[in-house]
Motif scaffolding. Structure first.
Motif, PDB file in Angstrom:
ATOM      1  N   ALA A  91       0.843  -1.205   0.000  1.00  0.00           N
ATOM      2  CA  ALA A  91       0.000   0.000   0.000  1.00  0.00           C
ATOM      3  C   ALA A  91       0.873   1.247   0.000  1.00  0.00           C
ATOM      4  CB  ALA A  91      -0.936  -0.006   1.214  1.00  0.00           C
ATOM      5  N   TYR A 113      -0.945   4.388  -1.692  1.00  0.00           N
ATOM      6  CA  TYR A 113      -2.243   4.365  -1.020  1.00  0.00           C
ATOM      7  C   TYR A 113      -2.105   4.936   0.383  1.00  0.00           C
ATOM      8  CZ  TYR A 113      -4.446   1.571  -4.661  1.00  0.00           C
ATOM      9  OH  TYR A 113      -4.972   1.144  -5.850  1.00  0.00           O
ATOM     10  N   LEU A 170      -6.409   0.293  -0.094  1.00  0.00           N
ATOM     11  CA  LEU A 170      -5.955  -0.605  -1.157  1.00  0.00           C
ATOM     12  C   LEU A 170      -6.862  -1.837  -1.228  1.00  0.00           C
ATOM     13  CD1 LEU A 170      -4.098  -1.981  -3.206  1.00  0.00           C
ATOM     14  CD2 LEU A 170      -2.558  -2.538  -1.338  1.00  0.00           C
TER      15      LEU A 170
END
Length: 173
Positions: free
Chosen positions: A133, A138, A144
């Protein structure tokens, strides 16, 4: 090399060749373009001749390069800003054009590419979901996971457990 050879076989001098583009001299005739198109098609390539399609392919190339060949956690700008800067065009214009040609937004295309990269990273098994992630830019592994499940129908954990991975080749996205 293959594309360069095809161009030279048409007696076109290649001054520069890059992913998705080639600069040649002299300007190819319509007959040469038809022959090139046919030869490229047999090799799994496609001749892109419309300006809108060319720009759309350039957008795709930038997205693929950013998502698959860079660390998004180190990108200190919004991905959309980077795309606009690299192509020297207004993002709103690029977004409208891309949606018109591809019938999908750039944002959705980016998400598709990111999820394909996440699939690859999950397969390698070297990083945990939090690390993936972070690497993919993210805000959290939950964000994610939500995007992953929305796009694939399964969670990252379920994907990792699958024997047959559902990855798509980049040119099929």
């Amino acid at each position: 090399m293959v594309v360069s050879q095809l161009l030279e076989n048409q007696r076109l001098s290649v001054s520069a060749i890059d992913l998705g583009t080639a600069e040649v001299q002299p300007e190819p005739t319509d007959e040469q373009l038809q022959q090139l198109s046919a030869a490229l098609k047999t090799l799994g390539f496609e001749l892109i001749d419309k300006e809108k399609n060319k720009l759309t392919e350039r957008i795709k190339n930038v997205v693929v390069e950013l998502v698959h060949h860079s660390d998004l956690s180190e990108l200190h700008q919004n991905l959309m800003t980077v795309i606009a800067e690299r192509l020297h065009k207004d993002y709103a214009y690029l977004s409208r054009l891309f949606s018109e040609v591809e019938d999908i937004t750039i944002e959705k295309f980016v998400i598709q590419q990111k999820i394909e990269k996440v699939k690859e990273l999950l397969q390698y098994g070297e990083l945990n979901l939090n690390e993936i992630a972070w690497k993919m830019g993210y805000s959290s592994s939950a964000h994610l996971s939500n995007q992953f499940k929305a796009l694939t129908g399964i969670s990252p954990r379920e994907f990792k457990a699958l024997d047959a991975n559902g990855r798509k080749p980049l040119d099929k996205i």
